[in-house]
Design a protein around this motif. Structure first.
Motif, short mmCIF file in Angstrom:
data_model
loop_
_atom_site.label_atom_id
_atom_site.label_comp_id
_atom_site.label_asym_id
_atom_site.label_seq_id
_atom_site.Cartn_x
_atom_site.Cartn_y
_atom_site.Cartn_z
N LEU A 40 105.55 12.40 50.72
CA LEU A 40 104.61 11.90 52.01
C LEU A 40 103.22 12.61 52.09
CD1 LEU A 40 107.36 12.40 54.96
CD2 LEU A 40 106.81 10.36 53.49
N THR A 41 102.15 12.05 52.53
CA THR A 41 100.83 12.45 52.56
C THR A 41 100.61 12.46 54.27
OG1 THR A 41 99.75 11.29 50.53
CG2 THR A 41 98.48 12.22 52.30
N ARG A 42 100.22 13.79 54.25
CA ARG A 42 99.87 13.94 55.93
C ARG A 42 98.52 13.40 56.18
NH1 ARG A 42 97.14 17.96 59.11
NH2 ARG A 42 98.27 18.15 61.31
N LEU A 43 98.29 12.24 57.04
CA LEU A 43 96.85 11.82 57.39
C LEU A 43 96.02 12.61 58.48
CD1 LEU A 43 97.86 8.31 57.64
CD2 LEU A 43 96.80 9.35 55.90
N GLY A 90 86.96 4.67 45.62
CA GLY A 90 87.41 5.86 46.23
C GLY A 90 86.78 6.64 47.41
N PHE A 91 86.17 5.79 47.92
CA PHE A 91 85.83 6.15 49.28
C PHE A 91 85.60 5.24 50.37
CE2 PHE A 91 81.80 5.31 47.04
CZ PHE A 91 81.02 4.90 47.81
N VAL A 92 85.73 5.40 51.52
CA VAL A 92 85.50 4.64 52.74
C VAL A 92 84.45 5.27 53.71
CG1 VAL A 92 86.64 3.22 54.64
CG2 VAL A 92 87.98 3.65 52.64
N GLU A 93 83.35 4.48 54.12
CA GLU A 93 82.55 5.21 54.96
C GLU A 93 82.59 4.57 56.30
OE1 GLU A 93 78.81 5.87 51.96
OE2 GLU A 93 79.11 3.86 52.61
N SER A 94 82.52 5.34 57.21
CA SER A 94 82.63 5.06 59.00
C SER A 94 81.58 5.55 59.60
CB SER A 94 83.77 5.33 59.39
OG SER A 94 84.83 4.66 58.59
N VAL A 95 81.22 5.11 60.74
CA VAL A 95 80.12 5.52 61.71
C VAL A 95 81.14 6.26 62.92
CG1 VAL A 95 78.55 4.89 63.49
CG2 VAL A 95 78.26 4.41 60.97
N SER A 96 80.84 7.22 63.36
CA SER A 96 81.40 7.77 64.56
C SER A 96 80.46 8.46 65.67
CB SER A 96 82.33 8.84 63.99
OG SER A 96 82.98 9.41 65.06
N PHE A 133 87.18 13.28 54.80
CA PHE A 133 88.80 13.78 54.61
C PHE A 133 89.06 13.26 53.41
CE2 PHE A 133 88.09 13.01 59.45
CZ PHE A 133 88.95 14.16 59.82
N MET A 134 89.65 13.99 52.57
CA MET A 134 90.42 13.49 51.22
C MET A 134 91.85 13.33 51.65
SD MET A 134 89.77 12.50 48.23
CE MET A 134 88.25 13.03 47.64
N ALA A 144 88.47 9.24 49.71
CA ALA A 144 87.42 10.08 50.32
C ALA A 144 87.12 9.34 51.52
CB ALA A 144 86.25 10.77 49.68
N PHE A 145 87.58 9.63 52.92
CA PHE A 145 87.00 9.15 54.23
C PHE A 145 85.87 10.07 54.66
CE2 PHE A 145 91.62 8.13 53.19
CZ PHE A 145 91.53 6.64 53.55
N ARG A 146 84.68 9.16 54.57
CA ARG A 146 83.54 9.67 55.17
C ARG A 146 83.01 9.10 56.71
NH1 ARG A 146 80.38 8.76 49.53
NH2 ARG A 146 81.90 10.10 48.09
#
Length: 201
Positions: free
Chosen positions: A43-46, A96-102, A109-110, A115-117
């Motif tokens: 399992l991977t802990r998100l 290999g990565f996803v970009e978001s605005v917050s 987060f990897m 990579a979730f940026r």
């Protein structure tokens, strides 16, 4: 406990409560079990109390990864070159990565090789997105405006040469950029001018 029981979970990601319900055990016991399988790599802990099967994470499509990105940091929406690539506005390949605005914080987060940026913007500039197939994602025009804004702030690298501006609505761009700093507005104008000149050559 046999791990194969976890294959019965139909959700993309699940909690201790989901595991407890499936296996008819206490929530505390489910938490211990999930931790054990995380250590084993099954399992991977998100994030806290949110898991995905590692084998599932490795073969997820873009929209599923976008959904995970939405959950990793709330509130947030998919934007920047990730969204522009999704809409076919850029030739830049996103791997290999996803970009978001917050509006919370700039963070990365990897998870499972992806990579979730997240890049932070002020509350006044947080908008221009909608829910599509369960995912909060910027419109093509807002994805570009977010990219330009962050680039003018020295916080993002925008590959202008990869953009196909013919796929964007200039009127919507002008409406969206109106509440941004003058530097962002001038940068948008400069990008269109450079594109026009390149076509004339």
């Amino acid at each position: 406990m046999d791990y194969t029981r976890f294959l019965e979970i139909e959700k993309l990601h699940f909690s201790h409560e989901d595991v407890a319900e499936l296996l008819k055990i206490k929530k505390e016991s489910a938490a211990v079990l999930c931790t054990r399988y995380v250590k084993k790599g099954l399992l991977t802990r998100l994030k806290r109390d949110l898991y995905v099967r590692t084998e599932t994470l490795a073969r997820l499509g873009a929209m599923d990864l976008f959904q995970i990105a939405n959950f990793l940091q709330i509130p947030s929406y998919i934007s920047l070159m990730t969204a522009l690539s999704h809409y076919g506005v850029t030739t830049q390949v996103q791997r290999g990565f996803v970009e978001s605005v917050s509006i919370k914080r700039t963070k990365a987060f990897m998870r499972g090789g992806t990579a979730f940026r997240y890049l932070k913007v002020g509350a006044a500039l947080y908008g221009g997105f909608a829910k599509d197939q369960g995912v909060f994602i910027a419109s093509p025009e807002k994805a570009l405006i977010d990219s330009i804004y962050l680039a003018t702030m020295g916080r993002y690298t925008l590959d202008v040469a990869s953009l196909d501006l013919s796929k964007l609505d200039r009127k919507k761009l002008d409406q969206l950029v109106a509440n941004h700093p003058p530097k962002t507005q001038k940068s948008l104008e400069r990008i269109y001018e450079e594109t026009r000149r390149s076509r004339e050559l």
